[in-house]
Design a protein around this motif. Structure first.
Motif, PDB file in Angstrom:
ATOM      1  N   ARG A  55      13.699 -31.698  30.136  1.00  0.00           N
ATOM      2  CA  ARG A  55      14.345 -30.982  29.041  1.00  0.00           C
ATOM      3  C   ARG A  55      15.796 -30.674  29.400  1.00  0.00           C
ATOM      4  NH1 ARG A  55      11.959 -24.973  28.785  1.00  0.00           N
ATOM      5  NH2 ARG A  55      13.923 -24.745  27.671  1.00  0.00           N
TER       6      ARG A  55
ATOM      7  N   ASP B 170       9.787 -20.340  30.949  1.00  0.00           N
ATOM      8  CA  ASP B 170      10.015 -21.746  30.592  1.00  0.00           C
ATOM      9  C   ASP B 170       8.940 -22.645  31.201  1.00  0.00           C
ATOM     10  OD1 ASP B 170      12.535 -21.434  29.164  1.00  0.00           O
ATOM     11  OD2 ASP B 170      13.399 -20.907  31.119  1.00  0.00           O
ATOM     12  N   TRP B 171       8.659 -23.727  30.489  1.00  0.00           N
ATOM     13  CA  TRP B 171       7.748 -24.765  30.978  1.00  0.00           C
ATOM     14  C   TRP B 171       8.409 -26.125  30.801  1.00  0.00           C
ATOM     15  CZ3 TRP B 171       3.060 -24.530  33.420  1.00  0.00           C
ATOM     16  CH2 TRP B 171       2.418 -23.276  33.463  1.00  0.00           C
ATOM     17  N   SER B 172       8.137 -27.034  31.722  1.00  0.00           N
ATOM     18  CA  SER B 172       8.664 -28.389  31.607  1.00  0.00           C
ATOM     19  C   SER B 172       8.090 -29.078  30.376  1.00  0.00           C
ATOM     20  CB  SER B 172       8.314 -29.191  32.863  1.00  0.00           C
ATOM     21  OG  SER B 172       8.989 -28.655  33.984  1.00  0.00           O
ATOM     22  N   ASP B 173       8.865 -30.009  29.827  1.00  0.00           N
ATOM     23  CA  ASP B 173       8.471 -30.749  28.630  1.00  0.00           C
ATOM     24  C   ASP B 173       7.819 -32.063  29.049  1.00  0.00           C
ATOM     25  OD1 ASP B 173       8.172 -32.041  26.236  1.00  0.00           O
ATOM     26  OD2 ASP B 173      10.287 -31.991  25.675  1.00  0.00           O
TER      27      ASP B 173
ATOM     28  N   ASN C  73       6.750 -34.334  27.272  1.00  0.00           N
ATOM     29  CA  ASN C  73       7.155 -35.447  26.412  1.00  0.00           C
ATOM     30  C   ASN C  73       8.582 -35.900  26.694  1.00  0.00           C
ATOM     31  OD1 ASN C  73       4.697 -35.520  24.872  1.00  0.00           O
ATOM     32  ND2 ASN C  73       5.380 -33.637  23.872  1.00  0.00           N
ATOM     33  N   GLY C  74       9.263 -35.211  27.617  1.00  0.00           N
ATOM     34  CA  GLY C  74      10.634 -35.557  27.952  1.00  0.00           C
ATOM     35  C   GLY C  74      10.681 -36.587  29.059  1.00  0.00           C
TER      36      GLY C  74
ATOM     37  N   THR D 208       3.326 -29.705  36.647  1.00  0.00           N
ATOM     38  CA  THR D 208       3.181 -29.006  35.370  1.00  0.00           C
ATOM     39  C   THR D 208       1.726 -29.000  34.922  1.00  0.00           C
ATOM     40  OG1 THR D 208       5.413 -29.757  34.774  1.00  0.00           O
ATOM     41  CG2 THR D 208       4.026 -28.899  32.991  1.00  0.00           C
TER      42      THR D 208
END
Length: 342
Positions: free
Chosen positions: A135, A146-149, A151-152, A162
């Motif tokens: 992200r 916050d959390w990592s994406d 789908n990124g 994650t």
């Protein structure tokens, strides 16, 4: 509380070994999980290099993240557990699943065994990779919210951390019972190496000191492994830590050219081959066409990976060393143990 037995997994790992040293110094007995008991003497030698001579206050049990055997024995009689074992970027994996399955399944195996054994709290070694990957920068320092994406543009290691952390929180919510969970999410971990088999975070300094031709345009936060170990113990015992995530980071984010300058200033002649030239992004993209290591860095180019440790400082009284001290300790120790030929 000291003289309680605690379980620390991943005994061959950089963070786990420093956490074992910190736990022994705090008065705990440590049972540590290791994939092969044949490496127990090696681990004891690393701990001795770090100043720990635990004798019978340290014991070993053999476990595998992908197998059920050994986990019940590992957790039995332990007041707390610190789960640091996971896939790391220094390993060799044929597929994304080779990263993800050990991380996710290993977390669940540990949590299930800990719950059955009556462990009070598990502290999971997660990563900044579960917070700020895949992200764009949010325009402020990343926090525990916050959390990592997934789908990124996210690397397999970051994806595994994650998914593994989310699996741990899901387990606690569904079937954790009275057992508590806290996580520690370190940024890039430096500080003193205890031996030649060490962490992927330190390899960045190895290339730098051995004369790589410039530094990629990457900006990261850093933290000393001894402070990461200290934060694990605080998260293990403090009432305020139950059910919380804690970013382990010290000071402001640094560009890698800033790190190179710190190494040059602190190490003098031993840093004579360090380049303080910044490699243009276009050159990195060209290199990535043939170099997998350069390709892995592309998603990080120019991204602000600033992160905040305000929560750990406020809730747990955590006070990490300045990043420059962690950088110097890492560089000097890697020269001492022969990782770097300066």
């Amino acid at each position: 509380m000291p003289d309680d037995t605690i379980l620390i997994t991943g005994a061959t790992g950089f963070i786990a070994q420093h956490t074992i040293i910190a736990a022994l110094a705090a008065g705990f007995r440590v049972r540590t999980a290791i994939r092969s008991l044949g490496r127990a003497d090696e681990v004891r030698a690393y701990l001795a290099h770090g100043g720990a001579e635990p004798g019978d206050r340290l014991s070993f049990v053999e476990t595998d993240l992908l197998k059920d055997e050994g986990w019940a024995e590992a957790a039995q009689g332990c007041a707390y557990a610190i789960h640091s074992a996971s896939s790391t970027p220094s390993g060799h994996y044929a597929s994304e699943d080779d990263w993800i399955r050990p991380a996710v399944d290993g977390n669940v195996r540990l949590l299930r065994a800990a719950r059955a054994a009556g462990v009070k709290r598990v502290v999971l070694t997660s990563a900044f990779g579960a917070i700020g990957a895949g992200r764009a920068s949010p325009g402020r320092p990343f926090t525990e919210e916050d959390w990592s994406d997934l789908n990124g543009n996210i690397a397999p290691y970051q994806k595994s951390k994650t998914l593994a952390e989310r699996a741990a929180w899901d387990f606690i919510a569904r079937e954790g019972g009275a057992m508590e969970l806290a996580t520690v999410n370190p940024t890039a971990v430096l500080g003193p190496a205890l031996g030649p088999d060490t962490s992927h975070s330190l390899m960045m300094l190895k290339g730098m000191i051995e004369g790589q031709a410039g530094q990629p345009r990457i900006r990261s936060c850093f933290v000393d492994v001894r402070d990461v170990a200290d934060l694990h113990l605080r998260a293990m015992t403090a009432a305020a830590a139950a059910g919380e995530r804690f970013l382990a980071t010290a000071g402001d984010a640094l560009w890698l050219v800033d790190v190179a300058r710190i190494v040059t200033e602190r190490l003098g002649d031993q840093a004579r081959r360090v380049s303080t030239r910044e490699v243009p992004d276009a050159d990195m993209r060209a290199a990535a066409e043939t170099d997998p290591r350069a390709r892995a860095l592309l998603p990080l180019l120019g991204i602000d990976l600033s992160a905040s440790s305000e929560k750990a400082r406020r809730l747990l009284g955590w006070q990490p060393r300045p990043p420059a001290d962690a950088i110097e300790a890492a560089a000097r120790s890697m020269i001492e143990v022969g990782i770097i030929k300066a």
